[in-house]
Scaffold this motif. Structure first.
Motif, PDB file in Angstrom:
ATOM      1  N   PRO A   1       0.809  -1.231   0.000  1.00 40.74           N
ATOM      2  CA  PRO A   1       0.000   0.000   0.000  1.00 40.74           C
ATOM      3  C   PRO A   1       0.839   1.276   0.000  1.00 40.74           C
ATOM      4  CG  PRO A   1      -0.297  -1.239   2.060  1.00 40.74           C
ATOM      5  CD  PRO A   1       0.448  -2.117   1.109  1.00 40.74           C
TER       6      PRO A   1
ATOM      7  N   PHE B   1      -8.843  -7.233  -9.532  1.00 36.72           N
ATOM      8  CA  PHE B   1      -8.801  -6.250  -8.457  1.00 36.72           C
ATOM      9  C   PHE B   1      -8.288  -4.901  -8.963  1.00 36.72           C
ATOM     10  CE2 PHE B   1      -7.903 -10.433  -6.426  1.00 36.72           C
ATOM     11  CZ  PHE B   1      -9.142 -10.576  -5.830  1.00 36.72           C
TER      12      PHE B   1
ATOM     13  N   LEU C   1     -12.890   2.665  -9.428  1.00 38.63           N
ATOM     14  CA  LEU C   1     -13.204   3.475  -8.248  1.00 38.63           C
ATOM     15  C   LEU C   1     -12.337   4.734  -8.201  1.00 38.63           C
ATOM     16  CD1 LEU C   1     -13.730   0.578  -5.721  1.00 38.63           C
ATOM     17  CD2 LEU C   1     -15.435   2.294  -6.373  1.00 38.63           C
TER      18      LEU C   1
ATOM     19  N   VAL D   1     -13.390  -5.801  -4.744  1.00 41.72           N
ATOM     20  CA  VAL D   1     -12.848  -4.567  -4.162  1.00 41.72           C
ATOM     21  C   VAL D   1     -11.969  -4.919  -2.964  1.00 41.72           C
ATOM     22  CG1 VAL D   1     -13.442  -2.423  -2.973  1.00 41.72           C
ATOM     23  CG2 VAL D   1     -14.768  -3.153  -4.968  1.00 41.72           C
ATOM     24  N   LEU D   2     -10.679  -4.629  -3.093  1.00 40.11           N
ATOM     25  CA  LEU D   2      -9.734  -4.851  -2.005  1.00 40.11           C
ATOM     26  C   LEU D   2      -9.360  -3.504  -1.396  1.00 40.11           C
ATOM     27  CD1 LEU D   2      -7.076  -7.419  -3.360  1.00 40.11           C
ATOM     28  CD2 LEU D   2      -9.018  -7.854  -1.863  1.00 40.11           C
ATOM     29  N   PRO D   3      -9.770  -3.233  -0.165  1.00 42.50           N
ATOM     30  CA  PRO D   3      -9.454  -1.928   0.437  1.00 42.50           C
ATOM     31  C   PRO D   3      -7.957  -1.611   0.420  1.00 42.50           C
ATOM     32  CG  PRO D   3     -11.043  -3.085   1.781  1.00 42.50           C
ATOM     33  CD  PRO D   3     -10.608  -4.052   0.720  1.00 42.50           C
ATOM     34  N   ILE D   4      -7.127  -2.623   0.604  1.00 38.43           N
ATOM     35  CA  ILE D   4      -5.683  -2.377   0.678  1.00 38.43           C
ATOM     36  C   ILE D   4      -5.122  -1.889  -0.665  1.00 38.43           C
ATOM     37  CG2 ILE D   4      -4.750  -4.649   0.023  1.00 38.43           C
ATOM     38  CD1 ILE D   4      -3.065  -4.284   2.718  1.00 38.43           C
TER      39      ILE D   4
ATOM     40  N   VAL E   1      -7.470  -0.311  -3.044  1.00 37.53           N
ATOM     41  CA  VAL E   1      -8.317   0.817  -3.469  1.00 37.53           C
ATOM     42  C   VAL E   1      -8.012   2.100  -2.695  1.00 37.53           C
ATOM     43  CG1 VAL E   1     -10.705   1.662  -3.468  1.00 37.53           C
ATOM     44  CG2 VAL E   1     -10.204  -0.633  -4.308  1.00 37.53           C
ATOM     45  N   VAL E   2      -7.963   2.004  -1.372  1.00 36.56           N
ATOM     46  CA  VAL E   2      -7.928   3.232  -0.563  1.00 36.56           C
ATOM     47  C   VAL E   2      -6.623   4.026  -0.725  1.00 36.56           C
ATOM     48  CG1 VAL E   2      -8.276   4.237   1.712  1.00 36.56           C
ATOM     49  CG2 VAL E   2      -9.577   2.209   1.041  1.00 36.56           C
ATOM     50  N   PRO E   3      -5.444   3.394  -0.591  1.00 31.64           N
ATOM     51  CA  PRO E   3      -4.230   4.197  -0.788  1.00 31.64           C
ATOM     52  C   PRO E   3      -4.136   4.777  -2.192  1.00 31.64           C
ATOM     53  CG  PRO E   3      -3.676   1.862  -0.542  1.00 31.64           C
ATOM     54  CD  PRO E   3      -5.118   1.998  -0.235  1.00 31.64           C
TER      55      PRO E   3
ATOM     56  N   ILE F   1      -6.508   7.906  -2.352  1.00 35.79           N
ATOM     57  CA  ILE F   1      -5.922   9.037  -1.605  1.00 35.79           C
ATOM     58  C   ILE F   1      -4.679   9.551  -2.329  1.00 35.79           C
ATOM     59  CG2 ILE F   1      -4.882   9.739   0.590  1.00 35.79           C
ATOM     60  CD1 ILE F   1      -6.682   7.599   1.921  1.00 35.79           C
TER      61      ILE F   1
END
Lengths: 128, 279
Positions: free
Chosen positions: B7, B46, B53, B226-229, B231-233, B236
């Motif tokens: 990440p 992924f 997203l 959807v893998l948060p690890i 997607v999120v970094p 941002i």
């Protein structure tokens, strides 16, 4: 008029979504909330196609992630779902404005768009 | 490599992508999928979900200001977004159903085609629309906006609306299938095909993308892709990078950056193509 309202709802939705993602991701990464899929298992799992990943990790499909909101990884899904769902709310908000102005064609397009987005979100369109 | 380094690496690369994307005038999604798909260990399922997203959040963040200023038009976007939404759902299902190698191959061809479009496609600031078409008029696809740069109000209308529906249906299909975002195709379609002014085209493209990508994003979310690890970094990183990119816009050599982006797309597209061909 409808553009201003649509924009205002988007601003609110995206700000809440982003704030949620930042906080929930910090909780997840720092393991302050235990994840459903252990961090150390991820490098083995994220190389798999999604169907194999789901089978191997026990990851939820459809809306079943809601039952795992006490897990760090799925806590992030609220922010993701807000981003994916905010357009529905914006469209729903402007439909009455079109109807009030007698713009039936535009209202119909907005309603159809809402139906498409809701169908996609509901998972009823799953094929294959 | 430890899991937590990925990440961090994603944040770093997407931060750089966010800067470059703004300077080159492209969306983050079109860089993310080929680069992360080619050089990171995540499965393409992924990566495409994350790319979608990423493009979605970027478009959602930019849309309010563009709508408020009148540069983006709901009237223009709504009918086309409806068609694009339906086909993006179909595209997402196709992408998730095909073997990874077939998707790699199609992705490689698509990325190389995008690079060609970016290189060759012209742009017209204020295209001449001699005769607005009947369908466009019936759907209310006309209006005006205030151009702050020239200080005047610009009236606009569109042409070739039936053909545009077909083109936007195809763009939606590709967006859902590959998670690329679609600004690279939306803008030429609005501007060169329909005759919308360039600024209106760019702004409305983002608005349309925010609706079309929402539809496909739900498909990936429902399938568990959807893998948060991942997607999120990435979200941002791109958002912060885009803010820096916007500040650098006045001083950076935009033409050089655009050429670098084209070169990166050629390399990443070529790599995806070769992986698809299993070399």
């Amino acid at each position: 008029m409808e553009q201003q309202i649509y924009a205002r709802w988007l601003v609110i939705g995206t700000r809440i979504g982003l704030a949620w993602l930042v906080v929930s991701f910090a909780l997840y990464m720092l393991a302050l909330v235990d994840p459903h899929v252990p961090h150390q298992d991820l490098p083995r799992l994220w190389t798999l196609p999604v169907d194999q990943y789901v089978a191997a990790s026990g990851a939820p499909t459809g809306w079943n992630w809601i039952t795992l909101l006490h897990r760090g990884d799925y806590l992030n899904f609220i922010g993701v779902a807000l981003f994916a769902g905010i357009s529905v709310l914006c469209y729903a908000r402007i439909v009455p404005l079109f109807i009030a102005r007698g713009e039936r064609g535009r209202a119909l397009i907005a309603v159809l768009q809402i139906l498409v987005l809701v169908a996609a979100a509901s998972g009823v369109l799953i094929v294959g | 490599m430890e899991w937590w380094l990925w990440p961090i690496a994603l944040f770093a690369i997407t931060f750089a992508m966010g800067i470059v994307a703004v300077l080159a005038g492209v969306g983050g999604g079109v860089l993310f999928v080929p680069i992360v798909g080619a050089f990171f260990p995540f499965h393409l399922d992924f990566v495409r979900a994350a790319g979608l997203l990423l493009a979605l959040t970027g478009a959602l963040s930019a849309a309010p200001a563009l709508l408020t200023s009148g540069l983006a038009s709901l009237r223009l976007a709504m009918p086309l977004a409806l068609v694009g939404s339906v086909t993006s759902i179909v595209g997402a299902h196709i992408g998730l159903s095909l073997p990874a190698q077939a998707v790699q191959l199609a992705l490689g061809i698509t990325i190389l085609a995008i690079a060609l479009i970016m290189w060759r496609a012209g742009r017209s600031e204020h295209p001449e629309v001699a005769q607005p078409d009947t369908l466009g008029l019936a759907l209310g696809m006309h209006g005006s906006y205030h151009d702050a740069a020239s200080g005047r109000d610009v009236r606009w209308s569109v042409q070739r609306t039936p053909a545009a529906f077909v083109v936007f249906a195809f763009i939606g299909l590709l967006a859902g299938m590959f998670g690329l975002g679609a600004g690279w195709a939306n803008v030429p379609a609005f501007n060169l095909l329909m005759g919308a002014p360039l600024k209106l085209s760019v702004a409305t493209s983002g608005l349309l993308l925010s609706v079309v990508d929402s539809s496909a994003a739900w498909v990936y979310l429902n399938r568990g892709a959807v893998l948060p690890i991942l997607v999120v970094p990435s979200i941002i990183g791109v958002m912060l990078g885009a803010k820096i990119g916007a500040r650098l816009l006045r001083v950076a050599p935009a033409l050089l950056v655009r050429r670098i982006v084209l070169a990166v797309l050629l390399i990443a597209g070529g790599r995806a193509l070769l992986r698809g061909l299993a070399f």
